[in-house]
Enzyme design. Structure first.
Site, PDB file in Angstrom:
ATOM      1  N   TYR A 200      23.454  48.698  71.724  1.00  0.00           N
ATOM      2  CA  TYR A 200      22.909  47.434  72.230  1.00  0.00           C
ATOM      3  C   TYR A 200      24.098  46.515  72.478  1.00  0.00           C
ATOM      4  CZ  TYR A 200      18.334  48.905  70.372  1.00  0.00           C
ATOM      5  OH  TYR A 200      17.157  49.576  70.112  1.00  0.00           O
ATOM      6  N   TYR A 384      14.810  47.250  61.757  1.00  0.00           N
ATOM      7  CA  TYR A 384      14.906  48.200  62.876  1.00  0.00           C
ATOM      8  C   TYR A 384      14.179  49.510  62.555  1.00  0.00           C
ATOM      9  CZ  TYR A 384      17.026  50.635  66.863  1.00  0.00           C
ATOM     10  OH  TYR A 384      17.220  51.324  68.039  1.00  0.00           O
TER      11      TYR A 384
END
Ligand code: APR
Ligand code: PHB
Length: 389
Positions: A200, A384
């Site tokens: 990311y 996450y």
């Protein structure tokens, strides 16, 4: 026609709920607006929390997932060339599994067909009736005929644009929304992934994401203008932009190739409360939407399915109403934590048009804090991999 639970929507929420209820002896009929081919043509995210993997196993539909899914013990955030690896195994004690949502849906359809579960495709004009009575029913058109299904309950699994949420009176509903001032341009390419774990990336040019479906199929995204159009982006332009947003050491070894799918998606956060009205229960995208930055769309639908399947099973098998009576409260409690995490990841990793130098410094400080603070990494890892149900 009559069934115990009428399920509106043949996406992953509806099919997973139907399969879990079938395992408990609860009868369902699934109504899907599109063809199965259309449903399975949709390209969606591919990061599964362990809770969803466990439910697929409980549903008896995880054989291919267990064989082909990739376990990831870490994920990577980058800020220009600064890299932060979040050790999911160390901080959260469990992995995420990379396996396409389309494959999850295909596996669920294969299971439903194997035992003859009833799914009606290309249904039109679905209307939910008698929701505030003890005899709800669904009317719709199918094969050119007006039809009706009488049932005990209706599960609204028909996504953001479905009919179910809007069947709850406006004066009963409270809706919360945040629309982000950018989109994601995504491509699928038959190339090896840029990295063995997802990256990311926050760069001065905007967000990018390096993901994958398997060792030969990669999925990439770059943040783009809301007004942008797919036709404005050649494959070459996409690859050039991606290289400029990911860490240089990754860009240098990036294998590019022709895109086999290219699309732009808007980003929004959205929640509609309550998730139950009378005999109707909302599930998944019908009730809430997250920006894809935290890979939580399917995973937040999965926790709704967990609570609803548990509640309906207790109702039918134990004549106990507590599970369905507390469904909305329990589902929303987790949904809001997932909304927060998805909003936080989006705010951390994207460049906003109205961002001033102070805002940028806040992003940099957050990344620096993540780099040096185990507690910060622990918090990110546990969100996450998926909060407990
Ligand atoms: N009648 C019948 N079916 C409908 C209707 C309707 N009126 N409206 C929509 N549908 C169908 C859609 O065609 C779709 O197949 O409902 C299904 C909803 O599926 P999804 O939109 O995939 O939503 P959900 O099953 O909750 O899955 C959530 O999938 O879309 C992704 O990002 C989302 O990852 C998230 C996950
Ligand atoms: C994807 O693989 O499509 C994907 C992965 C992680 C995300 C979003 C999308 O956060």
């Amino acid at each position: 026609m009559r069934t115990q639970v009428a399920i509106i929507g043949g996406g992953p929420s509806g099919l997973l709920l139907a399969q879990l209820l079938h395992k408990e002896g609860v009868d369902t009929i699934v109504l899907e607006r599109r063809t199965k081919e259309h449903v399975l043509s949709r390209i969606r995210a591919g990061v599964l929390e362990q809770g969803l993997v466990d439910m697929m196993r409980a549903a008896g539909t995880a054989e291919r997932l267990d064989r082909e899914g990739f376990k990831h013990d870490g994920t990577v955030l980058s800020f220009n060339d600064e890299i932060v690896r979040i050790d999911l195994a160390k901080h959260a004690g469990r992995p995420v599994t990379v396996y396409g949502q389309t494959e999850v849906t295909a596996d669920l359809y294969a299971a439903r067909e194997s035992w003859g579960g009833e799914t009606l495709f290309e249904v039109d004009d679905v209307e939910l009736k008698g929701l505030d009575s003890d005899a709800p029913y669904v009317t719709f058109r199918h094969d050119g005929q007006d039809k009706r299904i009488d049932c005990d309950f209706i599960a609204g699994c028909d996504g953001f644009h479905g009919v179910s949420r809007k069947s709850i009176p406006e004066n009963v509903r409270t809706e919360y929304e945040k629309v982000y001032p950018f989109g994601w341009l995504g491509i699928l390419s038959e190339t090896p992934p840029a990295n063995h774990e997802l990256i990311y990336a926050n760069s001065s040019r905007g967000f990018a994401l390096c993901s994958m479906r398997n060792a030969h199929l990669s999925r990439y995204y770059v943040q783009c203008e809301l007004s942008d159009k797919v036709e404005n982006w050649s494959d070459e332009a996409f690859w050039d932009e991606l290289r400029r947003r990911i860490p240089q050491e990754v860009a240098e070894t990036l294998v590019t190739g022709p895109s086999i799918e290219k699309s732009i998606a808007p980003l929004r956060s959205f929640v509609s409360e309550p998730m139950r009205w009378g005999r109707l229960f909302l599930c998944g995208d019908a009730a809430h939407i997250v920006p894809p930055t935290g890979a939580k769309g399917l995973n937040s639908a999965a926790s709704d399915v967990y609570y609803l399947h548990q509640g309906l099973t207790r109702y039918y098998n134990d004549k106990d109403n507590e599970g369905i009576d507390r469904y909305s409260e329990k589902a929303l409690a987790r949904v809001w934590k997932v909304e927060r995490f998805s909003w936080w990841m989006t705010s951390l990793l994207h460049r906003f048009p109205d961002q001033n130098p102070f805002d940028l410094k806040m992003q940099q400080a957050e990344i620096a804090f993540l780099q040096e603070n185990e507690a910060a990494q622990h918090a990110l890892a546990n969100n996450y991999v998926g909060l407990p149900y």
